[in-house]
Design a protein around this motif. Sequence first.
Motif, PDB file in Angstrom:
ATOM      1  N   LEU A 191       0.831  -1.206   0.000  1.00  0.00           N
ATOM      2  CA  LEU A 191       0.000   0.000   0.000  1.00  0.00           C
ATOM      3  C   LEU A 191       0.865   1.256   0.000  1.00  0.00           C
ATOM      4  CD1 LEU A 191      -2.820  -0.785   2.612  1.00  0.00           C
ATOM      5  CD2 LEU A 191      -3.078  -0.621   0.135  1.00  0.00           C
ATOM      6  N   ALA A 192       1.870   1.283   0.881  1.00  0.00           N
ATOM      7  CA  ALA A 192       2.731   2.463   0.994  1.00  0.00           C
ATOM      8  C   ALA A 192       3.480   2.723  -0.310  1.00  0.00           C
ATOM      9  CB  ALA A 192       3.717   2.267   2.148  1.00  0.00           C
ATOM     10  N   GLU A 193       3.958   1.656  -0.924  1.00  0.00           N
ATOM     11  CA  GLU A 193       4.679   1.823  -2.193  1.00  0.00           C
ATOM     12  C   GLU A 193       3.758   2.373  -3.282  1.00  0.00           C
ATOM     13  OE1 GLU A 193       6.331  -2.009  -2.965  1.00  0.00           O
ATOM     14  OE2 GLU A 193       7.674  -1.917  -1.223  1.00  0.00           O
ATOM     15  N   SER A 194       2.496   1.957  -3.274  1.00  0.00           N
ATOM     16  CA  SER A 194       1.556   2.479  -4.277  1.00  0.00           C
ATOM     17  C   SER A 194       1.299   3.962  -4.056  1.00  0.00           C
ATOM     18  CB  SER A 194       0.243   1.684  -4.251  1.00  0.00           C
ATOM     19  OG  SER A 194      -0.540   1.985  -3.117  1.00  0.00           O
ATOM     20  N   LYS A 233      -6.709   0.404  12.073  1.00  0.00           N
ATOM     21  CA  LYS A 233      -5.330  -0.052  12.263  1.00  0.00           C
ATOM     22  C   LYS A 233      -4.568  -0.048  10.940  1.00  0.00           C
ATOM     23  CE  LYS A 233      -2.388  -3.484  14.458  1.00  0.00           C
ATOM     24  NZ  LYS A 233      -2.309  -4.721  15.288  1.00  0.00           N
ATOM     25  N   THR A 234      -5.230  -0.423   9.849  1.00  0.00           N
ATOM     26  CA  THR A 234      -4.571  -0.361   8.546  1.00  0.00           C
ATOM     27  C   THR A 234      -4.108   1.059   8.238  1.00  0.00           C
ATOM     28  OG1 THR A 234      -5.794  -2.254   7.630  1.00  0.00           O
ATOM     29  CG2 THR A 234      -4.886  -0.689   6.062  1.00  0.00           C
ATOM     30  N   LEU A 238      -0.273   2.269   7.843  1.00  0.00           N
ATOM     31  CA  LEU A 238       0.130   2.917   6.595  1.00  0.00           C
ATOM     32  C   LEU A 238       0.775   4.268   6.887  1.00  0.00           C
ATOM     33  CD1 LEU A 238       0.159   3.153   3.500  1.00  0.00           C
ATOM     34  CD2 LEU A 238      -2.203   3.990   3.623  1.00  0.00           C
ATOM     35  N   LYS A 239       0.173   5.036   7.778  1.00  0.00           N
ATOM     36  CA  LYS A 239       0.729   6.343   8.162  1.00  0.00           C
ATOM     37  C   LYS A 239       2.143   6.176   8.732  1.00  0.00           C
ATOM     38  CE  LYS A 239      -0.172   7.962  12.137  1.00  0.00           C
ATOM     39  NZ  LYS A 239      -0.807   8.469  13.379  1.00  0.00           N
ATOM     40  N   GLU A 240       2.315   5.204   9.609  1.00  0.00           N
ATOM     41  CA  GLU A 240       3.625   4.986  10.231  1.00  0.00           C
ATOM     42  C   GLU A 240       4.648   4.527   9.200  1.00  0.00           C
ATOM     43  OE1 GLU A 240       2.751   2.222  13.326  1.00  0.00           O
ATOM     44  OE2 GLU A 240       1.772   3.724  14.613  1.00  0.00           O
ATOM     45  N   ARG A 241       4.232   3.661   8.305  1.00  0.00           N
ATOM     46  CA  ARG A 241       5.157   3.182   7.267  1.00  0.00           C
ATOM     47  C   ARG A 241       5.585   4.325   6.344  1.00  0.00           C
ATOM     48  NH1 ARG A 241       7.298   3.036   3.189  1.00  0.00           N
ATOM     49  NH2 ARG A 241       7.740   1.306   1.756  1.00  0.00           N
ATOM     50  N   LEU A 242       4.683   5.276   6.071  1.00  0.00           N
ATOM     51  CA  LEU A 242       5.011   6.417   5.215  1.00  0.00           C
ATOM     52  C   LEU A 242       5.801   7.486   5.967  1.00  0.00           C
ATOM     53  CD1 LEU A 242       1.573   6.747   3.374  1.00  0.00           C
ATOM     54  CD2 LEU A 242       3.749   6.123   2.294  1.00  0.00           C
ATOM     55  N   GLN A 248      -1.649  14.526   7.497  1.00  0.00           N
ATOM     56  CA  GLN A 248      -1.458  14.130   6.105  1.00  0.00           C
ATOM     57  C   GLN A 248      -2.367  12.991   5.659  1.00  0.00           C
ATOM     58  OE1 GLN A 248       2.922  13.821   7.075  1.00  0.00           O
ATOM     59  NE2 GLN A 248       3.116  14.539   4.960  1.00  0.00           N
ATOM     60  N   ILE A 249      -3.153  12.446   6.576  1.00  0.00           N
ATOM     61  CA  ILE A 249      -3.942  11.260   6.254  1.00  0.00           C
ATOM     62  C   ILE A 249      -5.208  11.230   7.101  1.00  0.00           C
ATOM     63  CG2 ILE A 249      -2.736   9.822   7.953  1.00  0.00           C
ATOM     64  CD1 ILE A 249      -2.833   7.518   5.878  1.00  0.00           C
ATOM     65  N   THR A 250      -6.315  10.737   6.529  1.00  0.00           N
ATOM     66  CA  THR A 250      -7.566  10.642   7.278  1.00  0.00           C
ATOM     67  C   THR A 250      -8.349   9.429   6.792  1.00  0.00           C
ATOM     68  OG1 THR A 250      -9.492  11.884   8.049  1.00  0.00           O
ATOM     69  CG2 THR A 250      -8.952  12.080   5.716  1.00  0.00           C
ATOM     70  N   THR A 251      -9.218   8.893   7.649  1.00  0.00           N
ATOM     71  CA  THR A 251     -10.008   7.698   7.330  1.00  0.00           C
ATOM     72  C   THR A 251     -11.469   8.067   7.133  1.00  0.00           C
ATOM     73  OG1 THR A 251      -8.536   6.229   8.581  1.00  0.00           O
ATOM     74  CG2 THR A 251     -10.782   5.447   8.202  1.00  0.00           C
ATOM     75  N   THR A 252     -12.077   7.518   6.073  1.00  0.00           N
ATOM     76  CA  THR A 252     -13.495   7.747   5.797  1.00  0.00           C
ATOM     77  C   THR A 252     -14.132   6.434   5.340  1.00  0.00           C
ATOM     78  OG1 THR A 252     -13.085   8.332   3.484  1.00  0.00           O
ATOM     79  CG2 THR A 252     -13.055  10.138   5.090  1.00  0.00           C
ATOM     80  N   PHE A 253     -15.476   6.462   5.184  1.00  0.00           N
ATOM     81  CA  PHE A 253     -16.218   5.269   4.779  1.00  0.00           C
ATOM     82  C   PHE A 253     -17.219   5.627   3.692  1.00  0.00           C
ATOM     83  CE2 PHE A 253     -14.669   4.645   9.034  1.00  0.00           C
ATOM     84  CZ  PHE A 253     -14.137   3.353   9.002  1.00  0.00           C
TER      85      PHE A 253
END
Length: 346
Positions: A191-194, A233-234, A238-242, A248-253
Amino acid sequence: MPILEKPADHPNLPREKIGVLIANLGTPDSYDYWPMRRYLNEFLSDKRVIDIPNWKWQPLLQLIILTKRPFSSGEAYKSIWNHDKGESPLMTITKDQTTAISAKMAERYGDNVMVDFCMRYGNPATTAKVREMVAAGCTKILFFPLYPQYAGATSATANDQFFRALMDEKWQPAARTVPAYFDNPGYIDALAESVETAYAQADKKPDLLVVSYHGMPQRYLREGDPYHCQCQKTTRLLKERLGWDDSQITTTFQSVFGREEWLRPYTVDEVARLAREDGQKNIAVIAPAFAADCIETLEEINEEICESFEEAGGEDFLYIPCLNDNAAHIDVLSQIIEDNLKGWID
């Protein structure tokens, strides 16, 4: 000790092997009215998806929803359809994933492992594919729902259908199911690489990454479904890996259906709010809950959600495709399969 030979009239049996059956949600056979109606009827009649009592739900579904919705859903599918191959993008991508994984398994195990795919709704049906595997000599089957985050309406209903298929077999194979892989390091890396690749190739680097997951009713969370927690958690991993911070990042549905309260914030509303109230004019959207691009990403995100953002004053909208059949994703899925085959074949 003498070797006992089979009687002359003993039926020929295929050489024993192991089956790996990959499962995804499903797709209509066509975007025309009746194929769409059959597909939607199967999907929306699933008690894991809509758990309203039949006496309330079926009249509404059969007399109202399935009278109108096949037309609108058909138009949405038509806009993304793979017309060259006469199939939906989800079908094309799942076939490509299966071919790539099959090659990996052949390299690792030779012809001792058979890889195929099925769909929970529509074709190829789970029951038909289980029957084919048993007929081909699979005495063990590993069933792999391609849902990184577990949900009753996705992973569980796929497993339900697999178990129902086993009920039809006179000689049942041994069976295993692959658990959710929402925190698998290889999956997070892919995911991070993408994201990194998409950002590097963008004309203008996005200021915010919206991580959009398929929604579900809030009630399911209260009833014990772990999906919401696994999605969160995903995003965190992902945030930590980046190496990013919360700004810089937010979660939505997304994909809200019906009048019940669903997991919030809703993607379509939140991207508009970000543009209108927070002044976010340049965003990217990724959908980690989908292993392959489909109607919810190619049409809903890339069209409906994009339009909501732009109509609210947003300027640059970047959709980052699902992992699909890219090499890193195939490596991750193949490794998960190998890990789950241990003890059966090494």
